[in-house]
Enzyme design. Sequence first.
Site, PDB file in Angstrom:
ATOM      1  N   LYS A 189      23.406  -0.807   7.435  1.00 47.71           N
ATOM      2  CA  LYS A 189      22.830   0.027   6.376  1.00 47.71           C
ATOM      3  C   LYS A 189      21.426  -0.475   6.062  1.00 47.71           C
ATOM      4  O   LYS A 189      21.229  -1.636   5.721  1.00 47.71           O
ATOM      5  CB  LYS A 189      23.668  -0.029   5.095  1.00 47.71           C
ATOM      6  CG  LYS A 189      23.188   1.044   4.107  1.00 47.71           C
ATOM      7  CD  LYS A 189      23.787   0.886   2.726  1.00 47.71           C
ATOM      8  CE  LYS A 189      22.985  -0.039   1.846  1.00 47.71           C
ATOM      9  NZ  LYS A 189      21.615   0.435   1.571  1.00 47.71           N
ATOM     10  N   GLU A 265      21.765 -14.063   3.269  1.00 45.70           N
ATOM     11  CA  GLU A 265      20.401 -14.629   3.193  1.00 45.70           C
ATOM     12  C   GLU A 265      19.824 -14.073   1.901  1.00 45.70           C
ATOM     13  O   GLU A 265      19.557 -12.878   1.795  1.00 45.70           O
ATOM     14  CB  GLU A 265      19.614 -14.201   4.426  1.00 45.70           C
ATOM     15  CG  GLU A 265      18.438 -15.109   4.700  1.00 45.70           C
ATOM     16  CD  GLU A 265      17.145 -14.482   4.291  1.00 45.70           C
ATOM     17  OE1 GLU A 265      16.714 -14.750   3.140  1.00 45.70           O
ATOM     18  OE2 GLU A 265      16.562 -13.735   5.089  1.00 45.70           O
ATOM     19  N   CYS A 299      11.504 -13.549   0.864  1.00 43.25           N
ATOM     20  CA  CYS A 299      12.492 -14.422   0.227  1.00 43.25           C
ATOM     21  C   CYS A 299      12.029 -15.873   0.266  1.00 43.25           C
ATOM     22  O   CYS A 299      12.389 -16.657  -0.592  1.00 43.25           O
ATOM     23  CB  CYS A 299      13.873 -14.235   0.832  1.00 43.25           C
ATOM     24  SG  CYS A 299      13.817 -13.871   2.552  1.00 43.25           S
ATOM     25  N   GLU A 398      13.447 -15.399  -9.426  1.00 46.24           N
ATOM     26  CA  GLU A 398      12.699 -14.866  -8.292  1.00 46.24           C
ATOM     27  C   GLU A 398      12.000 -13.583  -8.742  1.00 46.24           C
ATOM     28  O   GLU A 398      12.653 -12.654  -9.211  1.00 46.24           O
ATOM     29  CB  GLU A 398      13.647 -14.557  -7.139  1.00 46.24           C
ATOM     30  CG  GLU A 398      12.912 -14.063  -5.918  1.00 46.24           C
ATOM     31  CD  GLU A 398      13.839 -13.804  -4.741  1.00 46.24           C
ATOM     32  OE1 GLU A 398      14.879 -13.158  -4.939  1.00 46.24           O
ATOM     33  OE2 GLU A 398      13.502 -14.232  -3.623  1.00 46.24           O
TER      34      GLU A 398
END
Length: 499
Positions: A189, A265, A299, A398
């Site tokens: 996806k 991840e 990331c 983050e």
Amino acid sequence: MSANLSFNNGGKSTVQTGLFINNKFQPALDGKTFGVVNPATGEEIAQVSEASAKDIDVAVKAARKAYDEVWGERTPAAQRGKLLMKLADLVEKHNDELASIESLDNGKAFSIASSFDVPSVAANLRYFGGWADKNTGQTIEVDSSADFHYTRHEPIGVCGQIIPWNFPILMFAWKIAPALATGNTVVLKTAEQTPLSALKMAELIVEAGFPPGVVNIVSGFGPVAGAAISAHMDIDKVAFTGSTLVGRNVMKAAASSNLKKVTLELGGKSPVIVFGDADLDQAVGWAAFGIYFNHGQCCCAGSRVFVEESAYDEFMQKLSAKVKQVQGMVGDAFDKNTFQGPQVSQLQFDRIMAHIESGKKDGATLVSGGARHGDKGYFIEPTIFTDVKPDAKIAQEEIFGPVLVVSKFTDEADLLKKAHDTMYGLAASVHTLNIKKGISVAHKLKAGTGINQHNQLTPQVPFGGYKASGIGREMGQYALTNYTNVKAVHLALDKQAPI
Ligand code: ADP
């Protein structure tokens, strides 16, 4: 169903926009579609099919049939490798078209997409294609000569893969390449913000000659299509890249369905550590690249810089000059001068601006940026904060945008305490000309670490998280272990039954 795309560099492309199942594009069972937006303008560029849980079922059935009947260990490993290499060749042939689609859909600079993202896709496909017939088990000597043991590295089966929008085509390659090399089939996806480059890859997958059902690609939303993948009873493994929040949900869904294997991840708040003896011009360059590359949407972005007290003032002077330079390179993806494009969506833009506001409210000093760039699209000025309290939201969370927090440290003990003061552990970098110190600090950090560089990933070297940044490793030989079951076989040579 297809979309005709026009690029600001004069190019054009047509992308099939159905769900890609069994090597065919097809509408969603309930006929639903959703709009995809150009983040540089906020205008819609395509309508794509929207997968529901029922469509995921259809895709999983296709992947299961392909796994049982043609792929897995039925296709010789060398042939799997050859197909991946062929796909890599096709990616190279379509380099600029794929890069243009990526730039239009995601907003990243065409100069970068065409020289980094798409070539890295080819490199990953080729690297894992090379592994296809080399991922062998071991023979294991034990004390007695009465028996013989060996292992087999078997494919896991049907893998669900859920990818994010920050490197759409590269994450697609990171996911499918090791899975296919090791003999798994895939239901992948894409992120709802950026489905287009993977749909173009689907056409190349057919052209390369992959059998129907080996790779299935669905567009759709996380809470529906993504959740259906994580909870599916006939998916053997789920691999997810995205936020830590959603990663937890994926793991919960896997745990409460069929306990499928999980690799994640996830997010990061990676430190860039600058010692007083660093080459400061280089350190400033890497720090700026660490946070502003891909508009801070990495990331492994170096979102926290720690500078040794003795070098702090000089570092900040040089960084302020560097950020002015970056400010001059914010713009449309197809402008040759652009380094930093728009954030991917209105939602991301709003989240980042809210973080900037919270930084100001928490009393941090705004040294640069902090505002929208231009009057349309989702552009944000490259931003720097100093004097940030360690528990402030912008120091802990983050942000996934071009927002840097810079602080001082006094000595190594102080540095390690500050660097580790976050739930994440995805990446780090240490900048010093004292190589012994660089290595020693790298070994103490709870994260994969660059020495005198940041944000440098290559297919041969593993990447992945400590702490809440994830489970498993992408890339390198280590990625193969995410996609294989190790079977032990115990063979009696000269052994009698104990009773
Ligand atoms: P972001 O918040 O930056 O969009 P996400 O982690 O939400 O990042 O998205 C990464 C990927 O995870 C996307 O493909 C998204 O559709 C998917 N996703 C979002 N929510 C879920 C969920 N509940 N279950 C599975 N996948 C999800």
